[in-house]
Design a protein around this motif. Sequence first.
Motif: not given
Lengths: 62, 423
Positions: B308-329
């Motif tokens: 579950m933790l791993k899954h959440n961490r992955e989710l978080l990482e994905n969110y982070k990536k998404d956010m970064n990409s949105i902001i960068n854009n």
Amino acid sequence: MSKDFVIEDAFNELNEIIEQLNDPKVDLKTSLDLYKKGVELSAKCDENLKGVEKELEVLNAE
Amino acid sequence: MTSKVFSVEKITAYIKNILTNDYLLKNVVVEGEVTGVSKSRGHIYFDIKDEKATLGCVMWASKTATGLKFDMQNGMKVRVTGSIDVYAPWGNYKLYANTITEAGEGDQKAKLEKLRAMLMAEGLFDAKYKKAIPEYPKSIGIVTAADKDAIEDLKNNIWKRNPYIKIIHYPSQVQGKYAAESICKGIKALDNYGVDIIIIGRGGGSAEDLSAFDNEAVVRAVFNANTPLITATGHTKNQTLADLAADYAADTPTEAAVKATKNIFEVIDANRLMRERLYSSISHKLDSYKKDLLTLRARIDAKSPSNMLKHNRELLENYKKDMNSIINNKVLVYSQKYEKLSDGLSTSMDKRFDNYKNKFQILVARLDGLSPTKKLVGGFGYIESEHGPLVSVDSVSVDDGLTIKIKDGTVDAVVTDVTKGDI
């Protein structure tokens, strides 16, 4: 070798065992017991079928 | 006294008349030994005789087909059925035969039929008493002639199908005076021995006398045997009484061997197949359990805290990536917009500036043209008081300081007098 061993009965029993093994409702423990019993029965059949080869005895006609 | 005189013909006719009208002589059966057999155009001429008399006989060709069923030879004892008649030309009488049978045959047949009927009435031939022939005998007892040929055929056929069968041979007489007794003894001996099947075969000879198999004692021994019994006397047309009483009557020794044995190699093969089916069934079952187990484990793993933790961490990482990409854009988009705007701005500003600069330069030129200093030639000067340019006499008083600018310098002066009016 038991004199009472009847190979036809053994074959019928083997068929029944196989049928039960193929039944998905039969649980694992029962299945393993059935398998063991089947293998033993089959070995017994072989033992019963084979014996001394070509033995001839001539009785005294007197 | 004179007797009446007959002609030969008349007296012969008279005798013939007496003989042919006699009821007994019309259909008579005479038994005797055959002698002087001769055949002519299908007719058979012979005499039958006994110790004290001879009787001439004839069987016309038309009667032989139905009336004579055996090869009649001199010396045979026969029974002739027919009628007595006189043959006038030769002056003799003969028995004109309708049927000729071997003497004693009818007796034997009648006896056999009587025995058959009796044994049948007793139930010796009843199907309900017939024992099943076991398919997997361990031992087979054989009652047959002592000569090698008789046993060989059966032995080979049995062992060809199942070499693991023990054969117990009881060599017996199957023909002759002692055959019946010998066969009975054989059945009893093998019954006592405890074999699984008894086979009674005939001798290896030619068309043999099967009378032993119609013997009452033999038939009873066959019926009374505790062991399943097969007869292999080999006569299909006329079944012997022993055949009728047996549990199974085979047409040939080979058939008896086939009936008594299953092909063991087929059975062993069937057993091997059965083992394979067993193995495949249990393997299938185990595979299915293994599959279920894997599915369950996967489901459990999915719910474990670390996963579950791993899954959440992955989710978080994905969110982070998404956010970064949105902001960068966004930043990219804005910076591009800014650049575009700033480029546009600077261009328009430059243009405007240039425009104003031009206008200014024109104005400057014009101004330069209008500059007072340009007018300060020819004695003209520019006067300033402390309040600015002096444009009226009203704005100065005596003793006010004045500055007079002329073409090549400045003159400071003091007002000494003020006079208003035209100059």
